[in-house]
Design a protein around this motif. Structure first.
Motif, PDB file in Angstrom:
ATOM      1  N   HIS A  41      -0.085 -11.714   9.583  1.00  0.00           N
ATOM      2  CA  HIS A  41      -0.370 -10.467  10.280  1.00  0.00           C
ATOM      3  C   HIS A  41       0.370  -9.270   9.707  1.00  0.00           C
ATOM      4  CE1 HIS A  41      -2.289 -13.098  13.159  1.00  0.00           C
ATOM      5  NE2 HIS A  41      -1.165 -13.777  13.273  1.00  0.00           N
ATOM      6  N   ASN A  42       1.408  -9.514   8.913  1.00  0.00           N
ATOM      7  CA  ASN A  42       2.185  -8.395   8.375  1.00  0.00           C
ATOM      8  C   ASN A  42       2.884  -8.831   7.092  1.00  0.00           C
ATOM      9  OD1 ASN A  42       3.757  -6.207   7.819  1.00  0.00           O
ATOM     10  ND2 ASN A  42       4.966  -6.298   9.689  1.00  0.00           N
ATOM     11  N   PRO A  43       2.393  -8.395   5.941  1.00  0.00           N
ATOM     12  CA  PRO A  43       3.021  -8.780   4.670  1.00  0.00           C
ATOM     13  C   PRO A  43       4.470  -8.325   4.536  1.00  0.00           C
ATOM     14  CG  PRO A  43       0.836  -7.872   4.303  1.00  0.00           C
ATOM     15  CD  PRO A  43       1.167  -7.607   5.736  1.00  0.00           C
ATOM     16  N   LEU A  44       4.882  -7.352   5.347  1.00  0.00           N
ATOM     17  CA  LEU A  44       6.252  -6.836   5.260  1.00  0.00           C
ATOM     18  C   LEU A  44       7.217  -7.593   6.159  1.00  0.00           C
ATOM     19  CD1 LEU A  44       5.474  -2.995   5.387  1.00  0.00           C
ATOM     20  CD2 LEU A  44       5.762  -4.434   3.364  1.00  0.00           C
ATOM     21  N   SER A  45       6.730  -8.625   6.847  1.00  0.00           N
ATOM     22  CA  SER A  45       7.521  -9.228   7.910  1.00  0.00           C
ATOM     23  C   SER A  45       8.773  -9.950   7.438  1.00  0.00           C
ATOM     24  CB  SER A  45       6.660 -10.212   8.712  1.00  0.00           C
ATOM     25  OG  SER A  45       6.164 -11.241   7.868  1.00  0.00           O
ATOM     26  N   CYS A  46       8.863 -10.293   6.152  1.00  0.00           N
ATOM     27  CA  CYS A  46      10.042 -11.043   5.721  1.00  0.00           C
ATOM     28  C   CYS A  46      11.142 -10.146   5.162  1.00  0.00           C
ATOM     29  CB  CYS A  46       9.673 -12.115   4.706  1.00  0.00           C
ATOM     30  SG  CYS A  46       8.846 -11.497   3.241  1.00  0.00           S
ATOM     31  N   ARG A  47      10.970  -8.841   5.229  1.00  0.00           N
ATOM     32  CA  ARG A  47      11.993  -7.960   4.681  1.00  0.00           C
ATOM     33  C   ARG A  47      13.272  -7.943   5.502  1.00  0.00           C
ATOM     34  NH1 ARG A  47       8.694  -2.870   1.883  1.00  0.00           N
ATOM     35  NH2 ARG A  47       7.847  -4.202   0.229  1.00  0.00           N
TER      36      ARG A  47
ATOM     37  N   ILE B  87       2.908   1.654  -7.807  1.00  0.00           N
ATOM     38  CA  ILE B  87       1.452   1.695  -7.731  1.00  0.00           C
ATOM     39  C   ILE B  87       1.003   1.788  -6.278  1.00  0.00           C
ATOM     40  CG2 ILE B  87       1.254  -0.827  -7.722  1.00  0.00           C
ATOM     41  CD1 ILE B  87      -1.372  -0.512  -9.267  1.00  0.00           C
ATOM     42  N   GLU B  88      -0.057   2.527  -6.047  1.00  0.00           N
ATOM     43  CA  GLU B  88      -0.547   2.714  -4.691  1.00  0.00           C
ATOM     44  C   GLU B  88      -1.052   1.384  -4.130  1.00  0.00           C
ATOM     45  OE1 GLU B  88      -3.065   3.059  -1.560  1.00  0.00           O
ATOM     46  OE2 GLU B  88      -4.187   3.203  -3.439  1.00  0.00           O
ATOM     47  N   ALA B  89      -0.427   0.931  -3.026  1.00  0.00           N
ATOM     48  CA  ALA B  89      -0.736  -0.370  -2.446  1.00  0.00           C
ATOM     49  C   ALA B  89      -1.299  -0.254  -1.033  1.00  0.00           C
ATOM     50  CB  ALA B  89       0.509  -1.260  -2.448  1.00  0.00           C
ATOM     51  N   GLY B  90      -1.857   0.882  -0.695  1.00  0.00           N
ATOM     52  CA  GLY B  90      -2.540   1.032   0.575  1.00  0.00           C
ATOM     53  C   GLY B  90      -1.645   0.759   1.764  1.00  0.00           C
ATOM     54  N   ASN B  91      -2.197   0.079   2.738  1.00  0.00           N
ATOM     55  CA  ASN B  91      -1.466  -0.259   3.954  1.00  0.00           C
ATOM     56  C   ASN B  91      -0.823  -1.624   3.782  1.00  0.00           C
ATOM     57  OD1 ASN B  91      -0.457  -0.574   6.502  1.00  0.00           O
ATOM     58  ND2 ASN B  91      -2.443  -0.764   7.514  1.00  0.00           N
ATOM     59  N   SER B  92       0.387  -1.651   3.233  1.00  0.00           N
ATOM     60  CA  SER B  92       1.053  -2.918   2.957  1.00  0.00           C
ATOM     61  C   SER B  92       1.428  -3.663   4.227  1.00  0.00           C
ATOM     62  CB  SER B  92       2.312  -2.681   2.110  1.00  0.00           C
ATOM     63  OG  SER B  92       1.964  -2.215   0.834  1.00  0.00           O
TER      64      SER B  92
ATOM     65  N   PRO C 289      -7.496  -3.841   1.751  1.00  0.00           N
ATOM     66  CA  PRO C 289      -6.674  -2.871   2.481  1.00  0.00           C
ATOM     67  C   PRO C 289      -5.426  -2.461   1.704  1.00  0.00           C
ATOM     68  CG  PRO C 289      -6.270  -5.063   3.333  1.00  0.00           C
ATOM     69  CD  PRO C 289      -7.354  -5.196   2.288  1.00  0.00           C
ATOM     70  N   TYR C 290      -5.247  -3.038   0.510  1.00  0.00           N
ATOM     71  CA  TYR C 290      -4.011  -2.827  -0.235  1.00  0.00           C
ATOM     72  C   TYR C 290      -4.172  -1.847  -1.394  1.00  0.00           C
ATOM     73  CZ  TYR C 290      -3.029  -6.914   2.566  1.00  0.00           C
ATOM     74  OH  TYR C 290      -2.901  -7.777   3.625  1.00  0.00           O
ATOM     75  N   GLY C 291      -5.029  -0.854  -1.194  1.00  0.00           N
ATOM     76  CA  GLY C 291      -5.127   0.249  -2.126  1.00  0.00           C
ATOM     77  C   GLY C 291      -5.560  -0.138  -3.529  1.00  0.00           C
ATOM     78  N   LEU C 292      -5.079   0.631  -4.510  1.00  0.00           N
ATOM     79  CA  LEU C 292      -5.427   0.387  -5.903  1.00  0.00           C
ATOM     80  C   LEU C 292      -4.969  -0.991  -6.350  1.00  0.00           C
ATOM     81  CD1 LEU C 292      -6.412   1.239  -8.699  1.00  0.00           C
ATOM     82  CD2 LEU C 292      -4.223   2.412  -9.040  1.00  0.00           C
ATOM     83  N   TRP C 293      -3.774  -1.374  -5.951  1.00  0.00           N
ATOM     84  CA  TRP C 293      -3.228  -2.675  -6.357  1.00  0.00           C
ATOM     85  C   TRP C 293      -4.109  -3.811  -5.828  1.00  0.00           C
ATOM     86  CZ3 TRP C 293      -0.905  -5.067  -9.872  1.00  0.00           C
ATOM     87  CH2 TRP C 293      -0.080  -6.175  -9.687  1.00  0.00           C
ATOM     88  N   GLY C 294      -4.512  -3.725  -4.567  1.00  0.00           N
ATOM     89  CA  GLY C 294      -5.377  -4.753  -4.014  1.00  0.00           C
ATOM     90  C   GLY C 294      -6.748  -4.756  -4.664  1.00  0.00           C
TER      91      GLY C 294
END
Length: 412
Positions: free
Chosen positions: A266-272, A369-374, A391-396
């Motif tokens: 649900h959230n790729p940033l959750s392990c930060r 690099i633009e990664a959209g809504n990470s 949903p991950y911008g140019l990188w996705g």
């Protein structure tokens, strides 16, 4: 002859002050020149890394010209043994990386001959019984440090800027296959060591088409014709660092679960929240890692022949050189080996990574690099959202092969 003791005498040595001045001047010059020399050496290493990628690209294209398809990801042989899948000697349990198949096309015919034929040679200099040779296409990659090809480092697969050497890894690699922008469980929906033909399972096929969005995915071989976004717009391979045993967030995947559920879904940033606040490049002491017997090798780039995602795959979700995570529990052998993890590209170069595009071009992508809504939830691998834009911008968008996206390549 009379010697004039009062006349001028010739000095035969430097004074201490003069010597110190000369040393100081030399030190200043070295201080000025050393960064330039180091920068030149890194530039040379970076160019060598790019050349390795070009060789891999040529190998893939030559492979495709020969077989009309790309080398497989998690393909190979299976002896029907269901458990333990990591230690069979009689097959590679469908776990060979695409780097194995292109060996004959990158001037590595010698090692390919050893792999494609039965062998009795062991890496420690001994031999197996002639009645029990290593099978053609080799045994399972993990747990077999006696099989010569699997422990042989292929220099084309190593970036000269990466200093990783030795155990617990063997046969390291710095180049990984692009798995796209979906990192949930599209590859884990089948029992990957099973002999069951899931290609006959229509529900699996539908989910796989939706969730396996990269140039490579498990147990099936794609072709260039499947790349509807265009080869020049789709990433085929990317750089990864190899683990140095220092808990680097880019090379060792933290186990990140909350109450048995997967926050990564649900959230790729959750392990930060597991990063060391004083050293944000590393995990802090509270983070847990997989603890089963083979865990020392569950690091990025540990085995070039393996297609376990942590070792030979990457996702275009978080920007390059971000942290890598898995939601497989400690001791969960099967879980951490499947696609349940968020693994991005990484390198020892300053500021970014090399990527290999489908058309064979090598580009350098910066960490910014633009990664959209990470923070966006993962692209759910179901048939209901097949073809969804990333949903991950140019990188996705660069990581997907058939989402009808036309990324702006001028920004790379």
């Amino acid at each position: 002859m009379v010697r004039d003791l009062n006349g001028p005498q010739r000095r035969l040595a430097f004074t201490l002050v003069e010597l110190l001045v000369v040393i100081a001047i030399i030190g200043v010059l070295v201080g000025l020149l050393l960064p330039a020399v180091q920068a030149a050496r890194e530039a040379a290493r970076r160019m060598s890394c790019s050349n390795n990628f070009k060789q891999i690209g040529l190998g893939v294209h030559n492979y495709h010209s020969t077989y009309n398809k790309l080398p497989g990801y998690r393909t190979g042989t299976n002896d029907g043994q269901s458990w333990p899948p990591g230690f069979t000697q009689d097959s590679n349990i469908f776990n060979l990386s695409p780097l194995v198949g292109i060996l004959p096309f990158i001037e590595q015919q010698a090692i390919w001959e050893k792999i494609s034929n039965p062998s009795i040679e062991n890496s420690n200099g001994t031999t197996r019984a002639t009645t029990d040779p290593w099978p053609a296409m080799g045994p399972t990659v993990d747990g077999n440090d006696q099989y010569v090809p699997w422990v042989t480092e292929v220099q084309t697969y190593r970036c000269p800027s990466d200093p990783g050497v030795g155990a617990p890894a063997y046969g390291r690699t710095n180049y990984a296959a692009c798995l796209g922008d979906s990192y949930g469980q599209p590859n884990g929906e089948y029992v990957w060591w099973s002999t069951t033909d899931r290609l006959a399972d229509q529900s699996w096929i539908a989910n796989s088409r939706a969730g396996d969005r990269g140039m490579f995915f498990a147990r099936r071989q794609t072709a260039f014709r499947d790349c509807l976004d265009g080869l020049a717009n789709t990433v085929m391979y990317g750089e990864i660092i190899t683990d140095l045993g220092d808990n680097d967030k880019r090379s060792r995947a933290a186990v990140h679960q909350i109450g048995g559920a997967s926050p990564l879904e649900h959230n790729p940033l959750s392990c930060r929240n597991g990063l060391d606040p004083e050293r944000p490049q590393f995990w802090d002491s509270s983070v847990t890692f997989t603890t089963w017997a083979g865990a020392p090798r569950l690091r990025r780039g540990a085995q070039w022949a393996s297609s376990f995602d942590i070792m030979g795959g990457f996702h275009t979700v978080l920007p390059p050189n971000s942290e890598v995570c898995t939601d497989a529990g400690a001791g969960d052998w099967g879980g951490v080996m499947t696609a349940r993890g968020n693994y991005t590209a990484s390198s020892r170069h300053q500021g970014g990574v090399h990527i290999l595009m489908g058309d064979g071009a090598v580009k350098f992508v910066t960490d910014s690099i633009e990664a959209g809504n990470s923070a966006s939830g993962n692209v759910t691998p179901t048939a209901t959202n097949a073809g969804r834009q990333s949903p991950y911008g140019l990188w996705g968008a660069l990581g997907t092969r058939a989402s009808r996206e036309t990324p702006d390549m001028s920004s790379l």
